[in-house]
Design a protein around this motif. Structure first.
Motif, PDB file in Angstrom:
ATOM      1  N   ILE A 100       0.835  -1.205   0.000  1.00  0.00           N
ATOM      2  CA  ILE A 100       0.000   0.000   0.000  1.00  0.00           C
ATOM      3  C   ILE A 100       0.864   1.247   0.000  1.00  0.00           C
ATOM      4  O   ILE A 100       0.617   2.185  -0.778  1.00  0.00           O
ATOM      5  CB  ILE A 100      -0.954  -0.006   1.206  1.00  0.00           C
ATOM      6  CG1 ILE A 100      -1.910  -1.178   1.130  1.00  0.00           C
ATOM      7  CG2 ILE A 100      -1.723   1.305   1.312  1.00  0.00           C
ATOM      8  CD1 ILE A 100      -2.788  -1.177  -0.085  1.00  0.00           C
ATOM      9  N   TYR A 101       1.891   1.300   0.859  1.00  0.00           N
ATOM     10  CA  TYR A 101       2.755   2.473   0.900  1.00  0.00           C
ATOM     11  C   TYR A 101       3.522   2.637  -0.402  1.00  0.00           C
ATOM     12  O   TYR A 101       3.791   3.760  -0.838  1.00  0.00           O
ATOM     13  CB  TYR A 101       3.725   2.387   2.076  1.00  0.00           C
ATOM     14  CG  TYR A 101       3.086   2.663   3.415  1.00  0.00           C
ATOM     15  CD1 TYR A 101       1.883   3.353   3.515  1.00  0.00           C
ATOM     16  CD2 TYR A 101       3.676   2.229   4.588  1.00  0.00           C
ATOM     17  CE1 TYR A 101       1.300   3.595   4.734  1.00  0.00           C
ATOM     18  CE2 TYR A 101       3.093   2.470   5.815  1.00  0.00           C
ATOM     19  CZ  TYR A 101       1.912   3.161   5.883  1.00  0.00           C
ATOM     20  OH  TYR A 101       1.337   3.408   7.097  1.00  0.00           O
ATOM     21  N   GLY A 102       3.887   1.526  -1.025  1.00  0.00           N
ATOM     22  CA  GLY A 102       4.550   1.604  -2.325  1.00  0.00           C
ATOM     23  C   GLY A 102       3.632   2.191  -3.390  1.00  0.00           C
ATOM     24  O   GLY A 102       4.064   2.992  -4.225  1.00  0.00           O
ATOM     25  N   ARG A 103       2.369   1.827  -3.342  1.00  0.00           N
ATOM     26  CA  ARG A 103       1.407   2.396  -4.303  1.00  0.00           C
ATOM     27  C   ARG A 103       1.185   3.879  -4.035  1.00  0.00           C
ATOM     28  O   ARG A 103       1.010   4.656  -4.961  1.00  0.00           O
ATOM     29  CB  ARG A 103       0.089   1.642  -4.235  1.00  0.00           C
ATOM     30  CG  ARG A 103       0.157   0.292  -4.859  1.00  0.00           C
ATOM     31  CD  ARG A 103      -1.198  -0.350  -4.854  1.00  0.00           C
ATOM     32  NE  ARG A 103      -1.135  -1.685  -5.436  1.00  0.00           N
ATOM     33  CZ  ARG A 103      -2.165  -2.291  -5.969  1.00  0.00           C
ATOM     34  NH1 ARG A 103      -3.347  -1.726  -5.944  1.00  0.00           N
ATOM     35  NH2 ARG A 103      -2.031  -3.493  -6.473  1.00  0.00           N
ATOM     36  N   ILE A 104       1.169   4.270  -2.770  1.00  0.00           N
ATOM     37  CA  ILE A 104       0.999   5.681  -2.440  1.00  0.00           C
ATOM     38  C   ILE A 104       2.207   6.482  -2.935  1.00  0.00           C
ATOM     39  O   ILE A 104       2.063   7.583  -3.450  1.00  0.00           O
ATOM     40  CB  ILE A 104       0.790   5.869  -0.921  1.00  0.00           C
ATOM     41  CG1 ILE A 104      -0.558   5.290  -0.511  1.00  0.00           C
ATOM     42  CG2 ILE A 104       0.895   7.331  -0.523  1.00  0.00           C
ATOM     43  CD1 ILE A 104      -0.764   5.229   0.989  1.00  0.00           C
ATOM     44  N   ALA A 105       3.402   5.896  -2.788  1.00  0.00           N
ATOM     45  CA  ALA A 105       4.621   6.598  -3.176  1.00  0.00           C
ATOM     46  C   ALA A 105       4.680   6.866  -4.686  1.00  0.00           C
ATOM     47  O   ALA A 105       5.185   7.906  -5.110  1.00  0.00           O
ATOM     48  CB  ALA A 105       5.842   5.806  -2.731  1.00  0.00           C
ATOM     49  N   ILE A 106       4.162   5.914  -5.492  1.00  0.00           N
ATOM     50  CA  ILE A 106       4.234   6.133  -6.944  1.00  0.00           C
ATOM     51  C   ILE A 106       2.999   6.844  -7.479  1.00  0.00           C
ATOM     52  O   ILE A 106       2.936   7.172  -8.650  1.00  0.00           O
ATOM     53  CB  ILE A 106       4.467   4.812  -7.703  1.00  0.00           C
ATOM     54  CG1 ILE A 106       3.320   3.831  -7.476  1.00  0.00           C
ATOM     55  CG2 ILE A 106       5.792   4.204  -7.331  1.00  0.00           C
ATOM     56  CD1 ILE A 106       3.408   2.587  -8.329  1.00  0.00           C
ATOM     57  N   GLY A 107       2.018   7.078  -6.635  1.00  0.00           N
ATOM     58  CA  GLY A 107       0.901   7.908  -7.046  1.00  0.00           C
ATOM     59  C   GLY A 107      -0.414   7.207  -7.325  1.00  0.00           C
ATOM     60  O   GLY A 107      -1.351   7.825  -7.795  1.00  0.00           O
ATOM     61  N   TYR A 108      -0.538   5.924  -7.062  1.00  0.00           N
ATOM     62  CA  TYR A 108      -1.843   5.273  -7.207  1.00  0.00           C
ATOM     63  C   TYR A 108      -2.029   4.182  -6.221  1.00  0.00           C
ATOM     64  O   TYR A 108      -1.363   3.630  -5.554  1.00  0.00           O
ATOM     65  CB  TYR A 108      -2.073   4.752  -8.619  1.00  0.00           C
ATOM     66  CG  TYR A 108      -1.266   3.546  -9.018  1.00  0.00           C
ATOM     67  CD1 TYR A 108      -1.810   2.273  -8.900  1.00  0.00           C
ATOM     68  CD2 TYR A 108       0.032   3.650  -9.506  1.00  0.00           C
ATOM     69  CE1 TYR A 108      -1.092   1.161  -9.270  1.00  0.00           C
ATOM     70  CE2 TYR A 108       0.743   2.547  -9.876  1.00  0.00           C
ATOM     71  CZ  TYR A 108       0.179   1.302  -9.756  1.00  0.00           C
ATOM     72  OH  TYR A 108       0.890   0.200 -10.118  1.00  0.00           O
TER      73      TYR A 108
END
Length: 88
Positions: free
Chosen positions: A80-88
Motif C-alpha cells: 500500500i505504501y509503495g502504491r501511495i509513493a508512486i501515485g496510485y
C-alpha cells in the motif's frame, strides 16, 4: 487510481484479513465444535464452559502464528505504501 486498481487493492485487503484471521478463527471453531459435542454427550449446559477453552485456543494459535500474521500484514502495508509513493 482506476477501478481495476481499486478492485485489486480490495481483493488483496480481503485476502490479507482472511489469511491473518484464519488460524485463530479455525481454532475457535474447532474448539467450539468439540465443546458442543462434549456438552451434548454429557448434557452439561454450562455457558462459561465454551468461552475459556476458546480464549485459550485463540491465544495459543495467535502466539504460534503471530509472526506469520505480522509478516503478511506487513507485506500488505508495504504494498500500500509503495502504491501511495508512486501515485496510485
Amino acid at each position: 487510481m482506476n477501478e481495476a486498481d481499486a478492485l485489486d487493492l480490495v481483493n488483496t485487503a480481503i485476502w490479507t484479513v482472511l489469511v491473518a484471521a484464519g488460524p485463530a478463527v479455525m481454532a475457535a471453531m474447532v474448539v467450539g465444535i468439540l465443546i458442543a459435542l462434549f456438552q451434548a454427550l454429557t448434557q452439561i449446559q454450562e455457558m462459561t464452559l465454551t468461552f475459556i477453552p476458546k480464549i485459550i485456543a485463540v491465544l495459543g494459535v495467535a502466539a504460534l502464528t503471530g509472526s506469520f500474521m505480522g509478516s503478511h500484514i506487513m507485506a500488505f502495508t508495504e504494498e500500500i505504501y509503495g502504491r501511495i509513493a508512486i501515485g496510485y
